[in-house]
Design an enzyme around this catalytic site. Structure first.
Site, PDB file in Angstrom:
ATOM      1  N   GLU A   1      18.515  44.971 -16.907  1.00  0.00           N
ATOM      2  CA  GLU A   1      19.325  43.991 -17.641  1.00  0.00           C
ATOM      3  C   GLU A   1      18.744  43.669 -19.011  1.00  0.00           C
ATOM      4  OE1 GLU A   1      20.014  40.273 -15.579  1.00  0.00           O
ATOM      5  OE2 GLU A   1      21.264  39.494 -17.192  1.00  0.00           O
TER       6      GLU A   1
ATOM      7  N   LYS B   1      22.896  46.424 -16.319  1.00  0.00           N
ATOM      8  CA  LYS B   1      23.571  45.124 -16.453  1.00  0.00           C
ATOM      9  C   LYS B   1      23.472  44.658 -17.901  1.00  0.00           C
ATOM     10  CE  LYS B   1      23.528  40.397 -14.640  1.00  0.00           C
ATOM     11  NZ  LYS B   1      23.500  39.607 -13.414  1.00  0.00           N
TER      12      LYS B   1
HETATM   13  P1  13P Z   1      25.571  34.970 -16.249  1.00  0.00           P
HETATM   14  O1  13P Z   1      26.743  35.759 -15.710  1.00  0.00           O
HETATM   15  O2  13P Z   1      25.732  33.497 -16.054  1.00  0.00           O
HETATM   16  O3  13P Z   1      25.171  35.385 -17.611  1.00  0.00           O
HETATM   17  O4  13P Z   1      24.350  35.319 -15.294  1.00  0.00           O
HETATM   18  C1  13P Z   1      24.127  36.626 -14.947  1.00  0.00           C
HETATM   19  C2  13P Z   1      22.697  36.853 -14.812  1.00  0.00           C
HETATM   20  O5  13P Z   1      22.242  37.331 -13.796  1.00  0.00           O
HETATM   21  C3  13P Z   1      21.823  36.532 -15.945  1.00  0.00           C
HETATM   22  O6  13P Z   1      20.586  37.094 -15.733  1.00  0.00           O
END
Ligand code: 13P
Length: 342
Positions: A178, A220
């Site tokens: 991510e 992600k």
């Molecule tokens: P949000 O969808 O609220 O951005 O959170 C996703 C997430 O896992 C952030 O690390």
């Protein structure tokens, strides 16, 4: 590492019409959410709130492929003594675990952050696997400002993501990679596109150097959007086209799927943007959701910590899960928002 098995898990996480519930808010972050609905941030309240979502059985089994948990939750038991991971598994979803330990200022880079948690990660991962986790998450945070991000920040964070991903795969856990470019600031959508592309290219370069098998990860990313204080807003079509352009330029087809974060978009924006991207298909990878706020805002504000609101909050959660499931298939329509999920 058994790559066939890792790939099977990654495929399951992004199976058609299913996405991930990010319920891995740290105790500090969930406090902010609870403060907004005047709920005290106790261990029991956090358990009750999360149990309520995981027991939304029909929606969980139809629309949710996996749940990202915070360390506290993966060891927690429901009120009746059933482990929460068991409830998730019985609903047909995979338990996952956030393994990063948050961010710290990056030395020599004012205003920039590095995600921490690599020390002892190799020892922690087998314990999470034993507890049922089949995937993990690590979030890098990149802020856009007049003079940032710096190359040092992008490189350090991409390198940490790759080290984490390699450790996960060695422990037979699928890493969610991510790299989040924040929506904070007044930059325009093209600056977000440029920084997103730069960070994704850095990330895949580091994944390659660290011998991470792309067939066994889930990406992600953020969507490509203007900063939330920016003067010019973008249309859904523009967000979809610019995001897909960046992803096509950076993400190899070997990656089984991309599960977006919502990042502060409204519930409906996050759904509409995902839907519009899927309508641009066919694409090399599955595109789905891994939302925290955009899945939980509606149930949280309905629940307000009161047991008499549980059924309504579960309906609100089921509705958002169904809307995002349709968006993951490119089959969402705005007028479906007014109807409630069964
Ligand atoms: P949000 O969808 O609220 O951005 O959170 C996703 C997430 O896992 C952030 O690390």
């Amino acid at each position: 590492m058994n790559l066939t098995e890792l790939n099977k898990v990654a495929q399951a996480m992004v199976a058609p019409g299913r996405g991930i519930l990010a319920a891995d808010e740290s105790s500090g972050t969930i406090k902010k959410r609870f403060d907004a609905i005047s709920v005290e941030n106790t261990e029991d309240n956090r358990r009750d709130y999360r149990e309520m979502m995981f027991r939304t059985t029909e929606a969980m089994s139809k629309y949710i492929s996996g749940v990202i948990l915070y360390d506290e939750t993966i060891w927690q038991k429901a009120k009746d003594g059933t482990p929460l991971v068991e409830i998730i598994r019985k609903a047909g979803a995979l338990p996952g675990i956030k393994v990063d330990e948050g961010t710290k200022p990056l030395p020599n880079c004012p205003g920039e952050l590095i995600t921490t948690g690599l020390d002892k990660l190799a020892e922690r991962l087998p314990k999470y696997y034993e507890q049922g986790a089949r995937f993990a998450k690590w979030r890098a945070v990149i802020d856009i400002g007049p003079d940032i991000p710096s190359y040092a920040c992008l490189h350090a964070n991409a390198h940490a993501l790759a080290r984490y991903a390699a450790l996960c795969q060695a422990a037979q856990i699928v890493p969610i990679v991510e790299p989040e470019i924040l929506m904070d600031g007044d930059h325009d959508i093209d600056r977000c596109a440029m920084i997103s592309e730069w960070m994704l290219k850095e990330t895949f370069q580091e994944l390659y150097y660290n011998k991470v098998a792309l067939e066994g990860i889930v990406l992600k990313p953020n969507m490509v959007v203007p900063g939330k204080d920016g003067k010019t807003r973008a249309t859904v079509q523009e967000v979809a086209e610019k995001t897909i352009k960046v992803l096509k330029n950076c993400v190899p087809g070997a990656v089984p799927g991309i599960a977006f974060l919502s990042g502060g978009q409204t519930d409906e924006e996050a759904t509409a943007n995902l839907d519009a991207m899927n309508k641009l298909g066919p694409l090399p990878w599955t595109l789905t959701f891994s939302y925290g706020r955009a899945l939980q805002h509606a149930p949280q504000t309905t629940w307000k910590g009161k047991s008499e609101n549980v059924a309504a909050a579960q309906r609100a959660f089921a509705h958002r899960a169904m809307m995002n499931s349709l968006a993951a298939l490119g089959q969402w329509k705005a007028d479906l928002e007014t109807r409630k999920a069964a």
